[in-house]
Enzyme design. Sequence first.
Site, short mmCIF file in Angstrom:
data_model
loop_
_atom_site.label_atom_id
_atom_site.label_comp_id
_atom_site.label_asym_id
_atom_site.label_seq_id
_atom_site.Cartn_x
_atom_site.Cartn_y
_atom_site.Cartn_z
N HIS A 117 16.03 2.71 4.30
CA HIS A 117 15.76 1.75 3.83
C HIS A 117 16.97 0.70 3.86
O HIS A 117 18.29 1.39 3.86
CB HIS A 117 15.27 1.67 2.42
CG HIS A 117 14.74 0.50 1.73
ND1 HIS A 117 15.79 -0.36 1.17
CD2 HIS A 117 13.67 0.15 1.36
CE1 HIS A 117 15.03 -1.33 0.88
NE2 HIS A 117 13.72 -1.17 0.67
N ASP A 175 18.29 9.48 -1.28
CA ASP A 175 17.47 8.24 -1.85
C ASP A 175 15.90 8.99 -2.03
O ASP A 175 15.38 9.28 -1.40
CB ASP A 175 17.49 7.29 -0.96
CG ASP A 175 16.48 6.47 -1.05
OD1 ASP A 175 15.58 6.48 -2.13
OD2 ASP A 175 16.38 5.29 -0.12
N GLN A 207 11.18 6.90 -2.82
CA GLN A 207 9.66 7.05 -2.31
C GLN A 207 9.22 8.53 -2.63
O GLN A 207 7.97 8.70 -2.69
CB GLN A 207 9.56 7.04 -0.83
CG GLN A 207 9.67 5.60 -0.36
CD GLN A 207 8.53 4.48 -1.19
OE1 GLN A 207 7.54 4.83 -1.55
NE2 GLN A 207 8.95 3.09 -1.51
N LYS A 209 8.91 2.73 -9.13
CA LYS A 209 7.89 3.44 -8.27
C LYS A 209 7.34 4.64 -8.94
O LYS A 209 6.77 5.31 -8.20
CB LYS A 209 8.80 3.66 -7.10
CG LYS A 209 9.27 2.54 -6.20
CD LYS A 209 9.87 2.78 -4.81
CE LYS A 209 10.55 1.46 -4.33
NZ LYS A 209 9.95 0.50 -3.66
N CYS A 234 11.85 -3.71 4.90
CA CYS A 234 13.47 -3.46 4.62
C CYS A 234 13.87 -2.42 5.38
O CYS A 234 14.73 -1.79 5.05
CB CYS A 234 13.59 -3.36 2.86
SG CYS A 234 13.45 -4.60 2.12
#
Lengths: 142, 415
Positions: B130, B207, B210, B233, B372
């Site tokens: 991202h 990261d 998600q 999220k 993104c």
Amino acid sequence: MKSIIEAQDEIIADFSLFEGDMESTLFYLMELGHKLPAMDESHKTEEYLVKGCQSKVWLYPQVQNGKVHFEADSNTEITKGLISLLITVWNQRTPDDILNSDLYFIEKIGMSRMIGSQRSNGFASMIKQMKYYALAFKAKQL
Amino acid sequence: MTNPSVIGRLDIEKIRTLFPVLHQQVNGKPLIYLDNAATTQKPISVLKALGHYYQSDNANIHRAAHTLAARATEYYEASRHTVKEFIHASEVEECIFTKGTTEGINLVAQSWGRSKLKVGDEVLISGMEHHSNIVPWQLISEEKGATLRVIPMNEAGELVMDEFEKLLSPKTKMVAVVYASNALGTINPVKEIIAKSHAAGAKVLIDGAQATSHIPIDVQDLGCDFFVFSAHKVYGPTGVGVLYGKRELLQQMPPYQGGGEMIKEVTFEQSTWNELPYKFEAGTPNIADVIAFKYALEFVNETGKEKIAAHEKELLLAFTDGLTKFGHTIQLIGTAANKVSVQSFLIKGQHPFDTGMLMDAKGIAVRTGHHCTQPLMKRFGVEGTVRASFAVYNTLDEVKVLLEAVHGLTKQVNK
């Protein structure tokens, strides 16, 4: 030729047939986009890209016999339909006609509800760019 | 993937009653919310906690002697404890509240990066990051004279691990990779990446934006140095995120921002820093949302991540299988073997923006655009995609409606 007011009233009448149904409205916009005369590929350059649109919109202005003629295209069908509405209202008008007109059809057909705020901004950019071209032609004529 | 029949099925209709936002009409049709990779909806417990905090407990935390402040502080720190358990950190002090994943990465890039990176060092990211895991590293690399290197992907959207190993060298100081891709859904072999990076002497940031709502997270088992994710999220409020960092590293790192809360003592000559985690929490934090976040994590815990993942997998497979049946009219983007419940696709001959708007006219919320991840889009030779992403409250009936909508559009395009 219809006046700017007559052209707008006709658009309002056409859109009212869908009674606010979003899907048929969008399909109709896409159909209008299809009917837009093809743009000369050589005019699809960076210079004629409208800034501030999410999708790509090219707008190429010319003046013939004191009247403005716009050619346009977009990479998305719905946007192409949107710009075709502006062309219907504004093509073959004098720069003054364009600069002095009030595009009341936009609110009457519920455009912002239809396309959302992001695309509304893009649509506003198209209007601004067309008026800017009209102003430039007017300045040249003076 | 665990077989759903073995672990027991979730009562999705019951779960849906916990999410008030789902029960509405959009453009005259029942809302089908499939933009969960952008943000998930919030259960009623989270909404109630937000209201309750402002109605009953609102006070600034950590500083005052009065009862409300004590209560607010207690609930805020209770949230941190729940976060610690949720990601299985060894200490609460290793869990720093941020504004979100983006701030977490910027914090590490600016604090760790500024103090540790030198001319000639390399930062390794992947081709599916991202923008928030690209740009912070570009900024600090440029400032420090370091070089950003990129792990390539194959056609399915999986990292090419051989290439990763070739890129690793003594120059590599940081490997910052996404656990699960937001645009493709690919789950990366992060445990292997972490082990190999450590063997090469590099630190690793994961990261987890998600991944965290879909995959059980155990930062100790993973062994990562930093792990970042966003509350919104994971069924929590917007404006809250978590940065996990190993204590030893966080202690060495200079503060990211100066202000209240993060200091021990301030004179005009110099200041000393507060203990972890407060050293990295300058200013009054997003107290209400942090407190409410606890209820989102409890919702996930009570529902059970394995059950959630099994249900989402079922939805994803139904959708992907359905799309495959439409043959050449559909282009699938992201076909990795191991995925979270995200599927990007294109209806051939139709711009994704048009698809998105036509879906919205049917009450279906999907994401369209570059997500993104512009370098990723470029890799697949597309400007953008349409992305459907599924959460625990989505149903097979919704997938069916989505597939019918896609099918209708493919017929319309090819008319």
